[in-house]
Design a protein around this motif. Sequence first.
Motif, PDB file in Angstrom:
ATOM      1  N   SER A 199       0.815  -1.227   0.000  1.00 41.63           N
ATOM      2  CA  SER A 199       0.000   0.000   0.000  1.00 41.63           C
ATOM      3  C   SER A 199       0.842   1.267   0.000  1.00 41.63           C
ATOM      4  O   SER A 199       0.626   2.162  -0.830  1.00 41.63           O
ATOM      5  CB  SER A 199      -0.945  -0.004   1.186  1.00 41.63           C
ATOM      6  N   GLN A 204      -1.213  -1.476  -6.362  1.00 39.89           N
ATOM      7  CA  GLN A 204      -2.673  -1.598  -6.335  1.00 39.89           C
ATOM      8  C   GLN A 204      -3.058  -3.023  -5.962  1.00 39.89           C
ATOM      9  O   GLN A 204      -2.591  -3.972  -6.577  1.00 39.89           O
ATOM     10  CB  GLN A 204      -3.265  -1.235  -7.718  1.00 39.89           C
ATOM     11  N   ASP A 205      -3.910  -3.149  -4.943  1.00 40.65           N
ATOM     12  CA  ASP A 205      -4.329  -4.461  -4.455  1.00 40.65           C
ATOM     13  C   ASP A 205      -5.832  -4.385  -4.188  1.00 40.65           C
ATOM     14  O   ASP A 205      -6.262  -3.805  -3.193  1.00 40.65           O
ATOM     15  CB  ASP A 205      -3.547  -4.777  -3.166  1.00 40.65           C
ATOM     16  N   LEU A 206      -6.603  -4.991  -5.085  1.00 38.16           N
ATOM     17  CA  LEU A 206      -8.059  -4.853  -4.997  1.00 38.16           C
ATOM     18  C   LEU A 206      -8.653  -5.590  -3.796  1.00 38.16           C
ATOM     19  O   LEU A 206      -9.821  -5.409  -3.474  1.00 38.16           O
ATOM     20  CB  LEU A 206      -8.714  -5.336  -6.294  1.00 38.16           C
ATOM     21  N   ASN A 207      -7.861  -6.388  -3.113  1.00 38.18           N
ATOM     22  CA  ASN A 207      -8.361  -7.080  -1.918  1.00 38.18           C
ATOM     23  C   ASN A 207      -8.447  -6.164  -0.702  1.00 38.18           C
ATOM     24  O   ASN A 207      -8.986  -6.559   0.329  1.00 38.18           O
ATOM     25  CB  ASN A 207      -7.454  -8.265  -1.567  1.00 38.18           C
ATOM     26  N   THR A 209      -8.689  -1.825   0.817  1.00 38.50           N
ATOM     27  CA  THR A 209      -8.866  -0.397   0.570  1.00 38.50           C
ATOM     28  C   THR A 209      -7.551   0.275   0.935  1.00 38.50           C
ATOM     29  O   THR A 209      -7.131   0.226   2.102  1.00 38.50           O
ATOM     30  CB  THR A 209      -9.990   0.173   1.471  1.00 38.50           C
ATOM     31  N   ASP A 210      -6.877   0.872  -0.031  1.00 38.59           N
ATOM     32  CA  ASP A 210      -5.565   1.467   0.232  1.00 38.59           C
ATOM     33  C   ASP A 210      -5.491   2.963  -0.094  1.00 38.59           C
ATOM     34  O   ASP A 210      -4.610   3.651   0.417  1.00 38.59           O
ATOM     35  CB  ASP A 210      -4.469   0.718  -0.554  1.00 38.59           C
ATOM     36  N   ASP A 211      -6.396   3.428  -0.940  1.00 39.30           N
ATOM     37  CA  ASP A 211      -6.424   4.853  -1.326  1.00 39.30           C
ATOM     38  C   ASP A 211      -5.029   5.407  -1.612  1.00 39.30           C
ATOM     39  O   ASP A 211      -4.591   6.387  -0.997  1.00 39.30           O
ATOM     40  CB  ASP A 211      -7.125   5.694  -0.247  1.00 39.30           C
ATOM     41  N   PHE A 213      -3.854   5.779  -5.037  1.00 36.35           N
ATOM     42  CA  PHE A 213      -3.744   6.004  -6.486  1.00 36.35           C
ATOM     43  C   PHE A 213      -2.842   7.185  -6.828  1.00 36.35           C
ATOM     44  O   PHE A 213      -2.191   7.210  -7.851  1.00 36.35           O
ATOM     45  CB  PHE A 213      -5.141   6.227  -7.103  1.00 36.35           C
TER      46      PHE A 213
END
Length: 302
Positions: A199, A204-207, A209-211, A213
């Motif tokens: 993160s 990017q890890d869709l598993n 929520t990292d916000d 981008f």
Amino acid sequence: MSMSNANFPVDAEGRTYHVGVKRGELANRILTVGDPARAIVLSRFLDGVDLENTPPKTVPGNLFSFASHRGFLTITGRFKGVPVSIVAIGMGVSMMDFFVRECRAVVDGPMVIIRFGSCGSLSDAAVGDVCVPSGAYIVQRNYNYFAEEKEENMKSYHFSRVVEADPEITQTLIKNMSSKLGPNHIWSGINATADSFYSSQGRQDLNFTDDNFELFEELVQHEPNTMTLEMETFALYHLAKSSTGAPLLATTLNHNSNGNGNGNGNRKMNSIRAGACMMVFAQRKTNDFITKTDVARIELAG
Ligand code: R1P
């Protein structure tokens, strides 16, 4: 293993709790790496190792080696006659903290610690190039931002100020690495040490929520010279700058006092000098990743 002293645990032999070293087993000059395999490769350059043999044979008693129960590997020998330790610490700022504090506790006198690691490049440094950061800052996930109730205008990641490396070590690393790998393959700038490989390094890890981008843009806004991302160097530079003088040094300063115990006015003495260089394994702008052949070549040159 029975330990004493809950403040700074050591066993009956005087071995520290995690790195597992005791007085006399570590040199004042330490090369630290993440991967134990890299430590073993580098140990082949120590005096008394027969490079013609694979696996290398060592003159008995010439090298000291200790693998701790918490994943630290320490190898001590001599390089061109000078005592040197190579310590593999694994990954992350916590491991760097264990390593620096526990090694400092069992070594007398000033210390030099150089990290030889790997990193991702946010700059034009390509895979296989080497970066020598003159300073580092930390990127930390802002845990409160991810809480269910949060304040307005919170940032998802925090960035610290830059902490500088020892300038002499940095210049020496740039010079020596340039002569080994060619000046076009050596870069200097600022390193960002992240508290996650994922993160807080903008992966990017869709598993989850990292916000994150916009993270790369935010890093460059914070520090335009941001060159690399990895996971340890800030902790090393910060602890070197936080290291207090050796007791002997402190006594001298007190005698030379201006009344506040710091006889050199505002000059702060550190007992540890630190620098770092890292091989670019991942190019984060082009998405290239290094080959095993290149890792082997650069590790040896470095
Ligand atoms: C992540 O893959 C690890 O590689 C980098 C990062 O800092 C992190 O420790 O460095 P090392 O190759 O020195 O471990």
